[in-house]
Design a protein around this motif. Structure first.
Motif, PDB file in Angstrom:
ATOM      1  N   ASP A 238     -10.002  -3.021  -8.755  1.00 20.51           N
ATOM      2  CA  ASP A 238      -9.340  -1.875  -7.692  1.00 20.51           C
ATOM      3  C   ASP A 238      -8.311  -2.519  -6.957  1.00 20.51           C
ATOM      4  OD1 ASP A 238      -8.990  -0.390  -5.331  1.00 20.51           O
ATOM      5  OD2 ASP A 238     -11.180  -0.298  -4.984  1.00 20.51           O
ATOM      6  N   GLU A 239      -7.107  -2.156  -7.401  1.00 29.15           N
ATOM      7  CA  GLU A 239      -5.853  -2.750  -6.922  1.00 29.15           C
ATOM      8  C   GLU A 239      -4.976  -1.619  -6.272  1.00 29.15           C
ATOM      9  OE1 GLU A 239      -3.926  -5.613  -7.695  1.00 29.15           O
ATOM     10  OE2 GLU A 239      -4.855  -6.650  -9.365  1.00 29.15           O
ATOM     11  N   ILE A 240      -5.901  -0.753  -5.614  1.00 29.89           N
ATOM     12  CA  ILE A 240      -5.449   0.427  -4.714  1.00 29.89           C
ATOM     13  C   ILE A 240      -4.862  -0.102  -3.306  1.00 29.89           C
ATOM     14  CG2 ILE A 240      -6.179   2.169  -3.207  1.00 29.89           C
ATOM     15  CD1 ILE A 240      -8.524   2.556  -5.280  1.00 29.89           C
ATOM     16  N   GLN A 241      -4.966  -1.190  -2.896  1.00 26.64           N
ATOM     17  CA  GLN A 241      -4.368  -2.210  -1.898  1.00 26.64           C
ATOM     18  C   GLN A 241      -3.544  -3.052  -2.407  1.00 26.64           C
ATOM     19  OE1 GLN A 241      -5.725  -4.162   2.226  1.00 26.64           O
ATOM     20  NE2 GLN A 241      -5.819  -1.786   2.183  1.00 26.64           N
ATOM     21  N   THR A 242      -4.209  -3.902  -3.201  1.00 30.85           N
ATOM     22  CA  THR A 242      -3.223  -4.979  -3.852  1.00 30.85           C
ATOM     23  C   THR A 242      -2.258  -4.868  -4.737  1.00 30.85           C
ATOM     24  OG1 THR A 242      -5.089  -5.524  -5.448  1.00 30.85           O
ATOM     25  CG2 THR A 242      -5.303  -6.592  -3.312  1.00 30.85           C
ATOM     26  N   GLY A 243      -2.466  -3.620  -5.371  1.00 29.79           N
ATOM     27  CA  GLY A 243      -1.382  -3.575  -6.489  1.00 29.79           C
ATOM     28  C   GLY A 243       0.083  -3.035  -6.192  1.00 29.79           C
ATOM     29  N   MET A 244       0.991  -2.868  -7.056  1.00 25.80           N
ATOM     30  CA  MET A 244       2.204  -2.204  -6.832  1.00 25.80           C
ATOM     31  C   MET A 244       3.016  -3.122  -5.978  1.00 25.80           C
ATOM     32  SD  MET A 244       2.376   1.005  -8.333  1.00 25.80           S
ATOM     33  CE  MET A 244       3.848   1.659  -7.578  1.00 25.80           C
ATOM     34  N   GLY A 245       2.735  -4.437  -6.086  1.00 28.80           N
ATOM     35  CA  GLY A 245       3.694  -5.437  -5.792  1.00 28.80           C
ATOM     36  C   GLY A 245       3.451  -6.137  -4.476  1.00 28.80           C
ATOM     37  N   ARG A 246       2.152  -5.585  -3.844  1.00 32.77           N
ATOM     38  CA  ARG A 246       1.735  -5.975  -2.304  1.00 32.77           C
ATOM     39  C   ARG A 246       1.665  -7.737  -2.506  1.00 32.77           C
ATOM     40  NH1 ARG A 246       2.191  -5.258   2.483  1.00 32.77           N
ATOM     41  NH2 ARG A 246       2.129  -2.960   1.940  1.00 32.77           N
TER      42      ARG A 246
END
Length: 463
Positions: A238-246
């Motif tokens: 679950d990379e909903i918050q951690t993904g996209m370069g965060r």
């Protein structure tokens, strides 16, 4: 009959003074009470990049970024132009008995970042992605069980809530989805015990837990992936918050060289304007769900591949790549964590600074000195985790910094700023935290007077 008024900026200006009245009457009046109690009802009028502006024109640094959706900042011109271009083009949107060109382009772009996965499924939110992952895992494996980590957060719809280990969210809504089993975060022995039955379809985990910014040990995620492979369980990140370069990498799992069977993305993918989520998965899983023509639409969502959402995702990737925001998150995050960590020895209420990239947790804990400990205990008795409000409220009122506590009853403040923050912004954060934390060590003092007010409010609520 009045003619329609399509000018939303004028409508906003005309009615903004009534925002609290409208919400009290038609929406969530309890949230309006919260904002007024803690002094956050300043009436924001404008957002640009990492900054917000209130009704008086004062500038605030946004370290909340809409719970992480504004990775590229608010109202980015590239995003604005992309969305306008869709509206101006008269595209054949949501025909349903056709396939979307922009969805194909966004899927292609996302999967280039995750080359071990093959297929994309689009949804409207992070919670919808979790729901899809549960269905895909059960459908692909024929198994009923889902394992998740205690204290994790995966959303508030029924399936997602069944994997969210926080009683504050669950109470009053049970029974939830059967077959969902929690294990402690960072506990490989407990995970193996849960998987050993070979009845578990998926292990769903946040690489870094958002509620608390809880970090995995270096062994946990690689070990979990190996256990999933051993017992035939799908590994879902679950990379909903951690993904996209965060976290300074496109996906947080890259820090531990893990290749999940499914990756869930949302929040930042939207650019903050049009909700969108993506499930990236292996072809072998996808083909077991959509396995013949009469099951081509066995799972879907009416608005999921709408052109505005797909354009928002494409524009977000364009900005991240052209402005090198993943690299910026790694650099600025490391500098900011170091600056905050240097404060820890000087303040007995500070316990730890942790995180990756621009996902940072600052944890506070009980002090040693008797006077501070007595004040701490009064707050804890009234409401667990209340101390952090003694930091976040002065940060907001005195230093114009918007941030949040990292979960119900938490002693950790979470920083989740846009990836566009500058060196000057980081200095602003450092000075503000230093000033407010120093004030929290003065008893009596203004901050502890605020504490008395919060305790009084907590006592009145419990009564």
């Amino acid at each position: 009959m009045n003619s329609p008024n399509p000018d939303m900026s004028q409508l906003f200006a005309d009615r903004q003074a009534q925002r609290s009245t409208l919400h009290n009457r038609y929406l969530n009046e309890q949230f309006v009470r919260v904002l007024k109690t803690i002094g956050y009802d300043v009436g924001f009028q404008k957002g640009q990049g990492q900054y917000l502006y209130d009704r008086e024109g004062a500038r605030y640094l946004d370290l909340l970024s809409g719970f992480g959706v504004f990775a590229i900042g608010r109202n980015h011109p590239v995003m604005r132009d992309a969305l306008k271009s869709v509206l101006d083009a008269d595209l054949p949107n949501l025909v349903q008995f056709d396939v979307s060109t922009l969805a194909g382009v966004l899927a292609e772009r996302l999967l280039k970042y995750v080359p071990y996965l093959d297929k994309a499924f689009f949804a409207n939110s992070g919670a919808e992605c979790v729901e899809a992952a549960i269905k895909f895992a059960r459908g692909a494996t024929g198994r009923p069980g889902i394992v998740y980590c205690a204290h994790g957060y995966h959303g508030l719809t029924y399936g997602a809530l069944s994997l969210t280990g926080d009683s504050n969210f669950r109470t009053g809504f049970e029974p939830l989805l059967p077959g969902c089993t929690p294990v402690p975060f960072n506990d490989l022995a407990a995970l193996e015990k849960a998987l050993a039955s070979r009845e578990v379809a998926a292990f769903v985990v946040e690489p870094i837990q958002g509620k608390g910014v809880n970090m995995p040990s270096d062994e946990f995620l690689p070990g979990a992936a190996a256990l999933c492979k051993k017992y035939g369980t799908l590994f879902v990140a679950d990379e909903i918050q951690t993904g996209m370069g965060r976290t300074g990498r496109f996906l947080a799992v890259e820090h531990w060289n893990v290749e999940p069977d499914m990756v869930l993305l949302s929040k930042s993918l939207s650019g903050g304007h049009v909700p969108v989520g993506a499930v990236l998965t292996r072809k072998s899983i996808f083909d077991k769900i959509f396995n013949q023509m009469d099951r081509a639409v066995v799972h879907g969502s009416t608005f999921s591949k709408n052109d505005l959402a797909m354009a928002a995702g494409i524009a977000t990737l364009d900005v991240m790549e052209s402005e090198k925001l993943i690299e910026a998150a790694a650099k600025r995050g490391a500098e900011l964590r170091l600056a905050l960590t240097r404060m820890v020895p000087g303040y007995e209420l500070m316990k730890e600074v942790r995180g990756k990239g621009l996902m940072i947790g600052i944890e506070f804990g009980p002090p040693k000195s008797l006077r501070l400990r007595a004040s701490w205990n009064v707050l804890e008795a009234a409401n667990k985790g209340l101390f952090c409000q003694l930091i976040t409220v002065p940060l907001f009122k005195d230093h114009k910094i918007l941030t949040q506590v990292a979960g119900h009853g938490s002693h950790t403040i979470k920083l989740l700023p846009p990836l566009t923050i500058t060196e000057e912004d980081c200095n602003w954060i450092e000075r503000a935290f230093d000033d407010v934390i120093a004030g929290s060590h003065k008893v009596p003092g203004a901050i502890w007077s605020l504490g008395k007010t919060l305790v009084d409010n907590a006592v009145r609520r419990s009564a």
